[in-house]
Design a protein around this motif. Sequence first.
Motif, PDB file in Angstrom:
ATOM      1  N   ALA A  39     -10.873   7.617   0.651  1.00 39.17           N
ATOM      2  CA  ALA A  39     -11.414   7.766   1.997  1.00 39.17           C
ATOM      3  C   ALA A  39     -11.307   6.457   2.762  1.00 39.17           C
ATOM      4  O   ALA A  39     -11.291   5.376   2.165  1.00 39.17           O
ATOM      5  N   GLU A  40     -11.237   6.559   4.075  1.00 37.16           N
ATOM      6  CA  GLU A  40     -11.242   5.362   4.897  1.00 37.16           C
ATOM      7  C   GLU A  40     -12.542   4.607   4.688  1.00 37.16           C
ATOM      8  O   GLU A  40     -13.608   5.189   4.554  1.00 37.16           O
ATOM      9  N   GLY A  41     -12.451   3.294   4.646  1.00 34.31           N
ATOM     10  CA  GLY A  41     -13.628   2.469   4.400  1.00 34.31           C
ATOM     11  C   GLY A  41     -13.692   1.950   2.982  1.00 34.31           C
ATOM     12  O   GLY A  41     -14.464   1.041   2.686  1.00 34.31           O
ATOM     13  N   MET A  42     -12.899   2.529   2.065  1.00 38.36           N
ATOM     14  CA  MET A  42     -12.871   2.022   0.703  1.00 38.36           C
ATOM     15  C   MET A  42     -12.122   0.698   0.665  1.00 38.36           C
ATOM     16  O   MET A  42     -11.113   0.525   1.330  1.00 38.36           O
ATOM     17  N   ASN A  43     -12.610  -0.217  -0.127  1.00 40.46           N
ATOM     18  CA  ASN A  43     -12.018  -1.551  -0.236  1.00 40.46           C
ATOM     19  C   ASN A  43     -11.406  -1.704  -1.622  1.00 40.46           C
ATOM     20  O   ASN A  43     -12.102  -1.554  -2.625  1.00 40.46           O
ATOM     21  N   PHE A  44     -10.115  -1.994  -1.665  1.00 41.36           N
ATOM     22  CA  PHE A  44      -9.415  -2.110  -2.929  1.00 41.36           C
ATOM     23  C   PHE A  44      -9.016  -3.559  -3.220  1.00 41.36           C
ATOM     24  O   PHE A  44      -8.827  -4.359  -2.304  1.00 41.36           O
ATOM     25  N   SER A  45      -8.864  -3.857  -4.494  1.00 42.35           N
ATOM     26  CA  SER A  45      -8.396  -5.181  -4.890  1.00 42.35           C
ATOM     27  C   SER A  45      -6.942  -5.365  -4.499  1.00 42.35           C
ATOM     28  O   SER A  45      -6.215  -4.389  -4.259  1.00 42.35           O
ATOM     29  N   LYS A  46      -6.487  -6.602  -4.426  1.00 41.72           N
ATOM     30  CA  LYS A  46      -5.093  -6.886  -4.109  1.00 41.72           C
ATOM     31  C   LYS A  46      -4.176  -6.277  -5.151  1.00 41.72           C
ATOM     32  O   LYS A  46      -3.087  -5.797  -4.842  1.00 41.72           O
ATOM     33  N   GLU A  47      -4.624  -6.282  -6.402  1.00 42.68           N
ATOM     34  CA  GLU A  47      -3.809  -5.718  -7.467  1.00 42.68           C
ATOM     35  C   GLU A  47      -3.635  -4.211  -7.286  1.00 42.68           C
ATOM     36  O   GLU A  47      -2.538  -3.668  -7.501  1.00 42.68           O
ATOM     37  N   ALA A  48      -4.706  -3.542  -6.858  1.00 37.24           N
ATOM     38  CA  ALA A  48      -4.630  -2.095  -6.642  1.00 37.24           C
ATOM     39  C   ALA A  48      -3.709  -1.766  -5.480  1.00 37.24           C
ATOM     40  O   ALA A  48      -2.911  -0.828  -5.545  1.00 37.24           O
ATOM     41  N   LEU A  49      -3.806  -2.539  -4.403  1.00 40.44           N
ATOM     42  CA  LEU A  49      -2.945  -2.300  -3.243  1.00 40.44           C
ATOM     43  C   LEU A  49      -1.486  -2.595  -3.582  1.00 40.44           C
ATOM     44  O   LEU A  49      -0.581  -1.931  -3.083  1.00 40.44           O
ATOM     45  N   SER A  50      -1.267  -3.586  -4.433  1.00 41.47           N
ATOM     46  CA  SER A  50       0.092  -3.893  -4.875  1.00 41.47           C
ATOM     47  C   SER A  50       0.658  -2.736  -5.692  1.00 41.47           C
ATOM     48  O   SER A  50       1.836  -2.371  -5.554  1.00 41.47           O
ATOM     49  N   LEU A  51      -0.190  -2.119  -6.509  1.00 37.85           N
ATOM     50  CA  LEU A  51       0.230  -0.960  -7.288  1.00 37.85           C
ATOM     51  C   LEU A  51       0.571   0.200  -6.363  1.00 37.85           C
ATOM     52  O   LEU A  51       1.579   0.887  -6.564  1.00 37.85           O
ATOM     53  N   PHE A  52      -0.260   0.407  -5.343  1.00 38.69           N
ATOM     54  CA  PHE A  52       0.000   1.471  -4.366  1.00 38.69           C
ATOM     55  C   PHE A  52       1.347   1.249  -3.682  1.00 38.69           C
ATOM     56  O   PHE A  52       2.149   2.182  -3.540  1.00 38.69           O
ATOM     57  N   ASP A  53       1.622   0.005  -3.267  1.00 36.08           N
ATOM     58  CA  ASP A  53       2.888  -0.298  -2.608  1.00 36.08           C
ATOM     59  C   ASP A  53       4.074  -0.074  -3.539  1.00 36.08           C
ATOM     60  O   ASP A  53       5.129   0.408  -3.112  1.00 36.08           O
ATOM     61  N   SER A  54       3.907  -0.409  -4.806  1.00 35.36           N
ATOM     62  CA  SER A  54       5.022  -0.276  -5.747  1.00 35.36           C
ATOM     63  C   SER A  54       5.328   1.180  -6.074  1.00 35.36           C
ATOM     64  O   SER A  54       6.486   1.542  -6.296  1.00 35.36           O
ATOM     65  N   LEU A  55       4.301   2.035  -6.110  1.00 35.58           N
ATOM     66  CA  LEU A  55       4.511   3.443  -6.436  1.00 35.58           C
ATOM     67  C   LEU A  55       4.756   4.303  -5.205  1.00 35.58           C
ATOM     68  O   LEU A  55       5.165   5.458  -5.324  1.00 35.58           O
ATOM     69  N   MET A  56       4.490   3.760  -4.016  1.00 41.56           N
ATOM     70  CA  MET A  56       4.753   4.474  -2.764  1.00 41.56           C
ATOM     71  C   MET A  56       5.646   3.615  -1.870  1.00 41.56           C
ATOM     72  O   MET A  56       5.269   3.245  -0.760  1.00 41.56           O
ATOM     73  N   PRO A  57       6.845   3.258  -2.327  1.00 46.39           N
ATOM     74  CA  PRO A  57       7.740   2.398  -1.544  1.00 46.39           C
ATOM     75  C   PRO A  57       8.371   3.157  -0.381  1.00 46.39           C
ATOM     76  O   PRO A  57       8.379   4.387  -0.357  1.00 46.39           O
ATOM     77  N   MET A  58       8.908   2.403   0.570  1.00 40.82           N
ATOM     78  CA  MET A  58       9.532   3.013   1.738  1.00 40.82           C
ATOM     79  C   MET A  58      11.040   3.158   1.599  1.00 40.82           C
ATOM     80  O   MET A  58      11.677   3.743   2.458  1.00 40.82           O
ATOM     81  N   ASP A  59      11.605   2.616   0.541  1.00 43.24           N
ATOM     82  CA  ASP A  59      13.060   2.573   0.446  1.00 43.24           C
ATOM     83  C   ASP A  59      13.654   3.672  -0.435  1.00 43.24           C
ATOM     84  O   ASP A  59      14.834   3.651  -0.739  1.00 43.24           O
ATOM     85  N   LYS A  60      12.832   4.642  -0.852  1.00 40.05           N
ATOM     86  CA  LYS A  60      13.374   5.754  -1.627  1.00 40.05           C
ATOM     87  C   LYS A  60      12.436   6.945  -1.527  1.00 40.05           C
ATOM     88  O   LYS A  60      11.277   6.827  -1.127  1.00 40.05           O
ATOM     89  N   LEU A  61      12.934   8.120  -1.902  1.00 36.71           N
ATOM     90  CA  LEU A  61      12.123   9.322  -1.872  1.00 36.71           C
ATOM     91  C   LEU A  61      11.120   9.303  -3.022  1.00 36.71           C
ATOM     92  O   LEU A  61      11.443   8.886  -4.140  1.00 36.71           O
ATOM     93  N   ILE A  62       9.912   9.764  -2.727  1.00 40.95           N
ATOM     94  CA  ILE A  62       8.842   9.802  -3.714  1.00 40.95           C
ATOM     95  C   ILE A  62       8.460  11.252  -3.969  1.00 40.95           C
ATOM     96  O   ILE A  62       8.262  12.031  -3.040  1.00 40.95           O
TER      97      ILE A  62
END
Length: 222
Positions: free
Chosen positions: A127-150
């Motif tokens: 939900a909006e308002g949740m605060n995640f660690s940098k490591e968690a956000l990095s994991l999100f970026d790595s598993l939801m990249p913009m350069d390929k189909l997911i």
Amino acid sequence: SKLSAGACTQVGIQDKQSPACFYGQVKDEDSVTKFLAFNEVFMTEMAKDTGSDSYRPTKVGEIVFAKFTDGVWYRAEILSLSDETALCLFIDYGNRCDVSFSLIRKATSICTSAPQLAIKMSLAGVAEGMNFSKEALSLFDSLMPMDKLIEVIVKSVSKDNAEVDCKREDGKWLSELLLQSVAMPVSVTCSGDASGPGSVVMTVTVAKETLSMDGSKTQGMI
């Protein structure tokens, strides 16, 4: 085809404001085929534009043709109106920006020939308002990249959002991994300006009138 809970589909992620707010382009064969056919006719039609047919939208949620900052015409939804401009959400990409009425045209019948390609999404359980660690956000970026189909699983679909999830190679759900790192809630909004289609910042504004996945206009669809 319309998104439905339990469906497995491929999406192209259109930038990420947060795990609670991003747009994904639905990449199933039917949606892409319809969009490409629409876009070919659309670009031919807009190439004939003389610049003399400016249009002032009459309501929030109206679907129009609008020119983005890159000088190209796209389908757009009106988010708000001012004296000389309209805030537009470009429904096939997720971008938004203010557009002068001189660069807006009334949508023609071809507008409904293809479903909108970009769908507002969030990670399941986030939900909006949740605060995640940098490591968690990095994991999100790595598993939801913009350069390929997911490949994602659609967990639920509401009138303004699709909750999705995906798995790591070890079988663990991305949502579960991120929710394990949730800190105290913070005030977060999902908004901002975009620099161009394919490089976007999301908005949480919900469409009043959008194109359903079969191309027809509908109230409250994502």
